[in-house]
Design an enzyme around this catalytic site. Structure first.
Site, PDB file in Angstrom:
ATOM      1  N   HIS A 226       0.871  -1.185   0.000  1.00 23.44           N
ATOM      2  CA  HIS A 226       0.000   0.000   0.000  1.00 23.44           C
ATOM      3  C   HIS A 226       0.914   1.244   0.000  1.00 23.44           C
ATOM      4  O   HIS A 226       1.781   1.379  -0.860  1.00 23.44           O
ATOM      5  CB  HIS A 226      -0.919  -0.114   1.236  1.00 23.44           C
ATOM      6  CG  HIS A 226      -2.115   0.789   1.262  1.00 23.44           C
ATOM      7  ND1 HIS A 226      -2.498   1.595   0.219  1.00 23.44           N
ATOM      8  CD2 HIS A 226      -3.042   1.021   2.246  1.00 23.44           C
ATOM      9  CE1 HIS A 226      -3.603   2.264   0.554  1.00 23.44           C
ATOM     10  NE2 HIS A 226      -3.951   1.938   1.783  1.00 23.44           N
ATOM     11  N   HIS A 265      -2.187  -2.026  -9.620  1.00 24.89           N
ATOM     12  CA  HIS A 265      -3.231  -1.491  -8.747  1.00 24.89           C
ATOM     13  C   HIS A 265      -4.464  -2.374  -8.851  1.00 24.89           C
ATOM     14  O   HIS A 265      -4.761  -2.888  -9.916  1.00 24.89           O
ATOM     15  CB  HIS A 265      -3.584  -0.055  -9.165  1.00 24.89           C
ATOM     16  CG  HIS A 265      -4.277   0.696  -8.085  1.00 24.89           C
ATOM     17  ND1 HIS A 265      -5.623   0.612  -7.885  1.00 24.89           N
ATOM     18  CD2 HIS A 265      -3.783   1.511  -7.124  1.00 24.89           C
ATOM     19  CE1 HIS A 265      -5.928   1.364  -6.844  1.00 24.89           C
ATOM     20  NE2 HIS A 265      -4.843   1.916  -6.359  1.00 24.89           N
ATOM     21  N   ASP A 319       2.679   5.763  -6.253  1.00 25.40           N
ATOM     22  CA  ASP A 319       3.921   5.677  -5.487  1.00 25.40           C
ATOM     23  C   ASP A 319       5.177   5.687  -6.356  1.00 25.40           C
ATOM     24  O   ASP A 319       6.279   5.777  -5.830  1.00 25.40           O
ATOM     25  CB  ASP A 319       3.923   4.391  -4.634  1.00 25.40           C
ATOM     26  CG  ASP A 319       2.996   4.513  -3.441  1.00 25.40           C
ATOM     27  OD1 ASP A 319       2.880   5.626  -2.909  1.00 25.40           O
ATOM     28  OD2 ASP A 319       2.389   3.496  -3.046  1.00 25.40           O
TER      29      ASP A 319
HETATM   30  N1  ACO Z   1       5.048  -6.107 -10.391  1.00 28.80           N
HETATM   31  C1  ACO Z   1       4.966  -7.264 -11.083  1.00 28.80           C
HETATM   32  N2  ACO Z   1       3.805  -7.963 -11.251  1.00 28.80           N
HETATM   33  C2  ACO Z   1       2.703  -7.460 -10.663  1.00 28.80           C
HETATM   34  C3  ACO Z   1       2.726  -6.272  -9.929  1.00 28.80           C
HETATM   35  C4  ACO Z   1       3.961  -5.584  -9.804  1.00 28.80           C
HETATM   36  N3  ACO Z   1       4.055  -4.463  -9.122  1.00 28.80           N
HETATM   37  N4  ACO Z   1       1.480  -6.031  -9.467  1.00 28.80           N
HETATM   38  C5  ACO Z   1       0.710  -7.031  -9.892  1.00 28.80           C
HETATM   39  N5  ACO Z   1       1.446  -7.898 -10.619  1.00 28.80           N
HETATM   40  C6  ACO Z   1       0.957  -9.116 -11.267  1.00 28.80           C
HETATM   41  C7  ACO Z   1       0.826 -10.242 -10.269  1.00 28.80           C
HETATM   42  O1  ACO Z   1       2.009 -10.976 -10.168  1.00 28.80           O
HETATM   43  C8  ACO Z   1      -0.314 -11.035 -10.847  1.00 28.80           C
HETATM   44  O2  ACO Z   1       0.164 -11.782 -11.928  1.00 28.80           O
HETATM   45  P1  ACO Z   1      -0.372 -13.284 -12.214  1.00 28.80           P
HETATM   46  O3  ACO Z   1      -1.822 -13.098 -12.554  1.00 28.80           O
HETATM   47  O4  ACO Z   1       0.455 -13.752 -13.339  1.00 28.80           O
HETATM   48  O5  ACO Z   1      -0.192 -14.024 -10.930  1.00 28.80           O
HETATM   49  C9  ACO Z   1      -1.244  -9.958 -11.435  1.00 28.80           C
HETATM   50  O6  ACO Z   1      -0.382  -8.869 -11.720  1.00 28.80           O
HETATM   51  C10 ACO Z   1      -2.338  -9.512 -10.494  1.00 28.80           C
HETATM   52  O7  ACO Z   1      -1.766  -9.211  -9.238  1.00 28.80           O
HETATM   53  P2  ACO Z   1      -2.583  -9.239  -7.874  1.00 28.80           P
HETATM   54  O8  ACO Z   1      -1.632  -9.439  -6.744  1.00 28.80           O
HETATM   55  O9  ACO Z   1      -3.750 -10.172  -7.965  1.00 28.80           O
HETATM   56  O10 ACO Z   1      -3.168  -7.767  -7.832  1.00 28.80           O
HETATM   57  P3  ACO Z   1      -3.793  -7.087  -6.564  1.00 28.80           P
HETATM   58  O11 ACO Z   1      -4.900  -6.262  -7.045  1.00 28.80           O
HETATM   59  O12 ACO Z   1      -4.098  -8.090  -5.499  1.00 28.80           O
HETATM   60  O13 ACO Z   1      -2.575  -6.191  -6.007  1.00 28.80           O
HETATM   61  C11 ACO Z   1      -1.114  -4.419  -5.671  1.00 28.80           C
HETATM   62  C12 ACO Z   1      -2.467  -4.835  -6.210  1.00 28.80           C
HETATM   63  C13 ACO Z   1      -0.939  -4.892  -4.226  1.00 28.80           C
HETATM   64  C14 ACO Z   1      -1.019  -2.896  -5.686  1.00 28.80           C
HETATM   65  C15 ACO Z   1      -0.002  -5.020  -6.564  1.00 28.80           C
HETATM   66  O14 ACO Z   1      -0.129  -4.508  -7.866  1.00 28.80           O
HETATM   67  C16 ACO Z   1       1.409  -4.782  -6.020  1.00 28.80           C
HETATM   68  O15 ACO Z   1       1.867  -5.585  -5.204  1.00 28.80           O
HETATM   69  N6  ACO Z   1       2.103  -3.703  -6.470  1.00 28.80           N
HETATM   70  C17 ACO Z   1       3.420  -3.368  -5.953  1.00 28.80           C
HETATM   71  C18 ACO Z   1       3.315  -2.588  -4.659  1.00 28.80           C
HETATM   72  C19 ACO Z   1       2.797  -1.184  -4.881  1.00 28.80           C
HETATM   73  O16 ACO Z   1       3.275  -0.443  -5.738  1.00 28.80           O
HETATM   74  N7  ACO Z   1       1.813  -0.805  -4.053  1.00 28.80           N
HETATM   75  C20 ACO Z   1       1.223   0.545  -4.094  1.00 28.80           C
HETATM   76  C21 ACO Z   1      -0.146   0.477  -4.671  1.00 28.80           C
HETATM   77  S1  ACO Z   1      -0.877   2.071  -4.745  1.00 28.80           S
HETATM   78  C22 ACO Z   1      -1.302   2.349  -3.158  1.00 28.80           C
HETATM   79  O17 ACO Z   1      -1.697   1.520  -2.426  1.00 28.80           O
HETATM   80  C23 ACO Z   1      -1.130   3.656  -2.678  1.00 28.80           C
END
Ligand code: ACO
Length: 382
Positions: A226, A265, A319
Site C-alpha cells: 500500500h 493497482h 507511489d
Molecule cells: N510487479 C509485477 N507484477 C505485478 C505487480 C507488480 N508491481 N502487481 C501485480 N502484478 C501481477 C501479479 O504478479 C499477478 O500476476 P499473475 O496473474 O500472473 O499471478 C497480477 O499482476 C495480479 O496481481 P494481484 O496481486 O492479484 O493484484 P492485486 O490487485 O491483489 O494487487 C497491488 C495490487 C498490491 C497494488 C499489486 O499490484 C502490487 O503488489 N504492487 C506493488 C506494490 C505497490 O506499488 N503498491 C502501491 C499500490 S498504490 C497504493 O496503495 C497507494
C-alpha cells in the site's frame, strides 16, 4: 456451526465487493480517472490547494471565502502538539520508523483531546481537523530529531503545504515548491475504498473513536503493498543505479515473480492519473535541480514494465514518481509514507464521518474449510 451452507460467493481480498455507498470519490479504473466530489483530480491539482480540497472532501462542496478562511485558521491553530508528545518524539529510539511514531503519537494525542469522550458528528469533525493539523508536526519533529537536528516549530504565516516543507527542511519554500507540495497533498488525499480507508471504517463502525480508526489506517498504509511502496521505489532505483541496469534488473524480477514497487493497482488497469501528474512534476523538478538520474532510470523501468506487463493492466501507480520528487526536495526516504498519511488523513476521516451517518457494523464471514467433529484428546494422551 462455523461453515457456510447454501449459495455463497467468495472474493479473495474482497476484490469487486461493494461494502459501502459514498459520494466522496470515484475511480474509473479502466479509463484511469479519479474524481473528488464530482471534480476531476487534474482540475484540483491545477487550481486548488490542500485546505480547499480538504474542505471539499469533508463537507461536499468547494468552500466560500469565509468558510475557507475559518478552516485555514482552525488548521493553523491546532498545529502544535502537547508537550508530552514532543517528549515522546525526542526520546524514541532513533531506529523507529516515522510511521510507528505517527501511529503512537496519534494514539497518545487522542488521550489529550478535550473531545475524547464525545463521539458526536460535531466532535468528530473537530477531531478530524485537529488530527490533520497535528500530523505534519508529529512527523517533522521526529524526522528532524532522528537526523540530530533541532525541531522547527510550525509557522502560522504559512499554508499547510508550506508549513510541512518548512518543518521538515527548516526553510520557507518558494512559490513553485509550495505549489508542488500542495499538488502532492491533493493527489494523495483520497482514493475511495482502499485498504487503509477500509481499516479506518471497520474500526469506526464499531463506534470506537476516530483516533483508534486513524491508528488502524496508519498501520494499514504502512505496508509495502500500500503506501509503503513509495519508500521501496527509491530503494529500488538506488539498487538499480543506472539506466543500463534497468533491463536486466526488471527482467530478472519478472522471471522470479517479484513485485516491482510502484506498479500495479487493484482498481486501475490503465495509467494511474496521479502518477501521470507526478511524473510531469518529477521531470520538471529533476531538470531544475540538474539531477535527472532517478527520472531517467524510472522512465526506463516504466518502458520495460509497460512492454512486459502493460497487457495485464500493470502501469505506474501513485507511489512510482512521488519518491523521486521527495528525494529531489531533500526529504529523507523514511518520511515518504508519512507524507502520504498526512494527506490521506483527510480521506480517512471524510469516509468515517460519512459512514457514521448511517452506520452499520462491518461483519463479513469466512468460508470454513477446517475439520468438523474432532474428538477432544486429553493433554496426557496427545
Ligand atoms: N510487479 C509485477 N507484477 C505485478 C505487480 C507488480 N508491481 N502487481 C501485480 N502484478 C501481477 C501479479 O504478479 C499477478 O500476476 P499473475 O496473474 O500472473 O499471478 C497480477 O499482476 C495480479 O496481481 P494481484 O496481486 O492479484 O493484484 P492485486 O490487485 O491483489 O494487487 C497491488 C495490487 C498490491 C497494488 C499489486 O499490484 C502490487 O503488489 N504492487 C506493488 C506494490 C505497490 O506499488 N503498491 C502501491 C499500490 S498504490 C497504493 O496503495 C497507494
Amino acid at each position: 456451526m462455523g461453515h457456510l451452507t447454501g449459495e455463497v460467493s467468495y472474493s479473495k481480498g474482497l476484490e469487486g465487493v461493494v461494502a459501502a455507498i459514498t459520494s466522496i470519490a470515484v475511480i474509473d479504473g479502466e479509463a484511469g480517472k479519479l474524481i473528488y466530489r464530482g471534480i476531476p483530480i487534474e482540475l484540483l491539482a491545477e487550481h486548488s490547494n490542500f485546505e480547499e480540497t480538504a474542505y471539499l472532501l469533508w463537507f461536499g462542496d468547494l468552500p466560500k471565502k469565509d468558510e475557507l478562511e475559518n478552516l485555514k485558521r482552525d488548521l493553523i491553530e491546532h498545529r502544535e502538539v502537547p508537550e508530552e508528545l514532543v517528549d515522546c518524539i525526542k526520546k524514541a529510539p532513533r531506529d523507529t520508523h516515522p510511521m510507528e511514531i505517527l501511529r503512537t503519537c496519534v494514539s497518545m494525542g487522542g488521550c489529550f483531546d478535550t473531545d475524547k469522550n464525545d463521539n458526536s458528528r460535531g466532535a468528530n469533525i473537530r477531531k478530524s481537523i485537529r488530527l490533520t493539523a497535528q500530523m505534519p508536526t508529529m512527523v517533522a519533529y521526529y524526522s528532524r530529531a532522528r537526523r540530530g537536528l533541532d525541531i522547527v516549530p510550525p509557522n502560522s504565516n504559512l499554508s499547510h503545504a508550506q508549513n510541512l516543507y518548512y518543518m521538515l527542511t527548516g526553510e520557507i519554500p518558494n512559490e513553485e515548491i509550495s505549489r508542488l507540495v500542495d499538488v502532492i497533498l491533493i493527489l494523495h488525499m483520497e482514493h475511495g475504498m482502499n485498504a487503509s480507508t477500509f481499516a479506518a471504517m471497520v474500526i469506526a463502525s464499531t463506534l470506537s473513536d476516530i483516533y483508534s480508526a486513524i491508528c488502524g489506517a496508519i498501520s494499514a498504509l504502512r505496508g509495502p503493498l500500500h503506501g509503503g511502496a513509495n519508500e521501496r521505489v527509491l530503494e529500488m532505483l538506488q539498487e538499480i543505479g543506472s539506466v543500463e541496469n534497468v533491463e536486466p534488473y526488471i527482467m530478472q524480477a519478472i522471471k522470479e515473480h517479484r513485485r516491482v514497487m510502484g506498479f500495479g493497482h487493484r482498481v486501475y488497469k490503465a495509467y494511474d492519473p496521479r502518477a501521470r501528474i507526478l511524473k510531469e512534476y518529477a521531470e520538471r523538478l529533476s531538470k531544475e535541480k540538474k539531477n535527472t538520474k532517478w527520472t531517467q532510470i524510472a522512465e526506463k523501468i516504466e518502458e520495460v514494465m509497460i512492454r512486459e506487463k502493460g497487457k495485464k493492466g500493470i502501469f505506474p501507480n501513485v507511489d512510482f514518481y512521488s519518491g523521486i520528487i521527495y528525494n529531489l526536495l531533500g526529504f529523507p526516504k523514511e518520511v515518504f509514507t508519512p507524507i502520504f498519511a498526512i494527506a490521506r488523513v483527510v480521506g480517512w476521516t471524510a469516509h468515517v464521518l460519512e459512514y457514521l451517518q448511517s452506520n452499520r457494523i462491518f461483519r463479513p464471514r469466512a468460508l470454513y474449510n477446517g475439520p468438523l467433529d474432532v474428538e477432544y484428546i486429553p493433554i496426557e494422551k496427545r
